[in-house]
Design an enzyme around this catalytic site. Structure first.
Site: not given
Length: 562
Positions: A498-500
């Site tokens: 979830y760190h795009y």
């Protein structure tokens, strides 16, 4: 025999931690099903009160509204598009001296147990819909499920709340003022960050990381340094989550308006009187739950008589939202925009290019889902010269079941992807492809990451806690464990952390002042400008960035007018 094994697993183990404190916990299954059922039952009884009526929202500051009519046709010194992790501290800082409109496509986090209550952590990712839920789900073209925040506070309102700063090298590469960065971090931390009280599972993972050679033991530490450490948390001692939306209280309430449940369609441009170059002079927006064709407008205020300085429209809508809005506004690759009949404002080919997501591999320890209360990560292992990040937690997979897991993240993937429009509806997700593990370098790193993750899962403390010391982790490490098999495992099991980030990178789409190339009065300030994810988790640096860039803008205005 089975009864004796279960009896052995229920014994209590006393572990000495860090040479000075002791933690007592039960080995094996920790069944909190009663607590989870009560929490979910209470939530279901109260979900009907969560939607907000149009207009002023009861219990919220007077400067927050969901009535588009209160904003339509009005002018502001600055317009911030998006109300997420970076946007709230940015808007609060700018409001010290200027009028600010902040437009958020979602609703308020305040009083919503899905946001505020630690026992509901993760439920916002289970309860999603197309237009109104706190989290908006999307599936990349890589077929990996992902999420983005759709609430005031953005992803800081739905994530695990783990707080850890960027590395010193990241700050130097960004060419930021190191002293101002430090001040901005401390400003955030004084208001939002707490020291966690480790659960039994987090304590076990901390020991497992150390036993696996992820050293030294850095105890509680907010800096990004190699080894094992306890990070900060956005959950206080009462289990209440704090988000970036809390920072709006630090602004001038007479200078700020927060418009909720409104989606920005595109940016309004006008001629700046300097040839063909355009200036951003406002936004078009619509109600998030209404028709995108029912359009309203808000504008930037014209300079006062004694000044020639305009304010800015600032995109802070995240790594998906900001490039999407630029494209919808005619800023992007000419050929792509032509496919959607969008008039060209600036032919800027790098918009949407270079997006990245950090590949992750997770190990689940439950053969069957259990009814444990959810648990966000509080401990992290930083290994292999900062290339691997390992965290653990208990995540909900539906309304009444959860699973324990340990997850490893690749910190510096070489593979990149791109973001493009699917359609011209700003409420819907754009098309995004991250190209996980497309580069040979990433596959090689993933094999190393899986081997390290295996060491952690087979550590004495983790094995003893779970009662699986003699059982190989077949779901993680095939018996042969050859590089070829592990490469296949990586490809088949890659997931998101979830760190795009990326899509509006500094040097490609914006300059070091975060102004968009080829147009005046428009900036992008959020994670879409990053070329890598900072630290273990980007939230701390995104919060800092809002405060930091807000101060920089105020200083620039002061210098210009002075």
């Amino acid at each position: 025999m089975r009864m004796r094994t279960e009896r052995q697993r229920s014994k209590h183990v006393l572990i000495k931690l860090q040479g000075r404190r002791y933690h007592k916990f039960a080995v094996g299954r920790t069944d909190n099903s009663h607590g989870l059922l009560i929490a979910v039952g209470f939530l279901l009884l109260n979900l009907h009160v969560l939607p907000e009526a149009e207009g002023k929202v009861r219990g919220l500051p007077h400067y927050m509204t969901s009535d588009v009519k209160e904003v339509a046709g009005k002018s502001f010194d600055y317009i911030v598009v998006g109300g997420g992790t970076t946007a709230c501290p940015l808007a609060a800082t700018l409001s010290e001296n200027f009028s600010v409109l902040l437009v958020e496509r979602g609703g308020s986090p305040f009083g919503n147990p899905l946001v505020t209550d630690k026992s509901y952590y993760g439920l916002s990712l289970v309860q999603t819909d197309e237009y109104t839920s706190l989290a908006q789900s999307f599936v990349s073209k890589d077929r990996v499920q992902n999420y983005r925040g759709r609430v005031l506070g953005g992803s800081s309102a739905i994530n695990g709340g783990f707080y850890s700063r960027a590395s010193k090298d990241f700050i130097k590469r960004a060419r930021w003022d190191e002293e101002l960065v430090k001040q901005a971090y401390e400003w955030v931390e004084s208001k939002l960050v707490f020291v966690p009280e480790l659960t039994s599972w987090q304590t076990v993972v901390e020991l497992g990381l150390l036993e696996s050679g992820i050293l030294p033991n850095n105890a509680y530490n907010l800096e990004h340094i190699e080894g094992t450490k306890v990070g900060g948390t956005m959950f206080d001692q009462c289990g209440k989550r704090h988000t970036s939306a809390d920072l709006l209280e630090e602004g001038n309430p007479n200078n700020i308006i927060v418009l909720l449940n409104a989606t920005v369609n595109n940016i309004i441009f006008c001629n700046n009187g300097k040839g063909n170059e355009s200036r951003a002079c406002g936004i078009r927006f619509s109600k998030s739950d209404g028709s995108p064709n029912h359009i309203h407008e808000a504008y930037l205020s014209k300079p006062k008589k004694d000044s020639s300085t305009w304010g800015d429209v600032i995109l802070s809508a995240g790594a998906l939202g900001s490039p999407q809005i630029l494209l919808l506004s005619g800023i992007g690759p000419h050929e792509h925009l032509k496919d959607f009949n969008i008039p060209i404002t600036v032919d800027l080919k790098e918009v949407g290019q270079g997006v990245q997501d950090n590949p992750a591999i997770a190990v689940f320890f439950d053969t069957m889902p259990q009814k444990r209360l959810p648990e966000p990560p509080e401990v992290v292992g930083i290994a292999d010269n900062f290339r691997v990040i390992i965290e653990a937690g208990v995540i909900l997979i539906n309304l009444n079941a959860s699973r324990m897991r340990i997850t490893a993240k690749m910190a510096f993937p070489a593979s990149q992807g791109k973001l493009e429009l699917n359609n011209t509806d700003p409420r819907r997700n754009p098309s995004v492809e991250f190209n996980y593990l497309a580069k040979e370098k990433d596959l090689e790193q993933c094999v190393k990451m899986v081997r390290l993750l295996h060491r952690v899962t087979k550590s004495e403390s983790v094995s003893l806690f779970l009662g699986i010391k003699s059982k190989p982790q077949e779901n993680l490490m095939p018996r042969a464990s050859s590089d070829k098999e592990l490469r296949k495992l990586c490809k088949n099991n890659v997931r998101t952390y979830y760190h795009y980030h990326g899509g509006c990178a500094v040097g490609s789409v914006v300059g070091e002042d975060y102004r968009v190339y080829g147009v005046e009065g428009l900036r992008v300030i959020d994670g879409s400008t990053f070329r890598e994810s900072p630290g273990t988790n980007p939230m701390a640096t995104l919060l800092m960035l809002g405060r930091y860039q807000g101060i920089k803008i105020l200083e620039q205005i002061k210098e210009t007018s002075g």
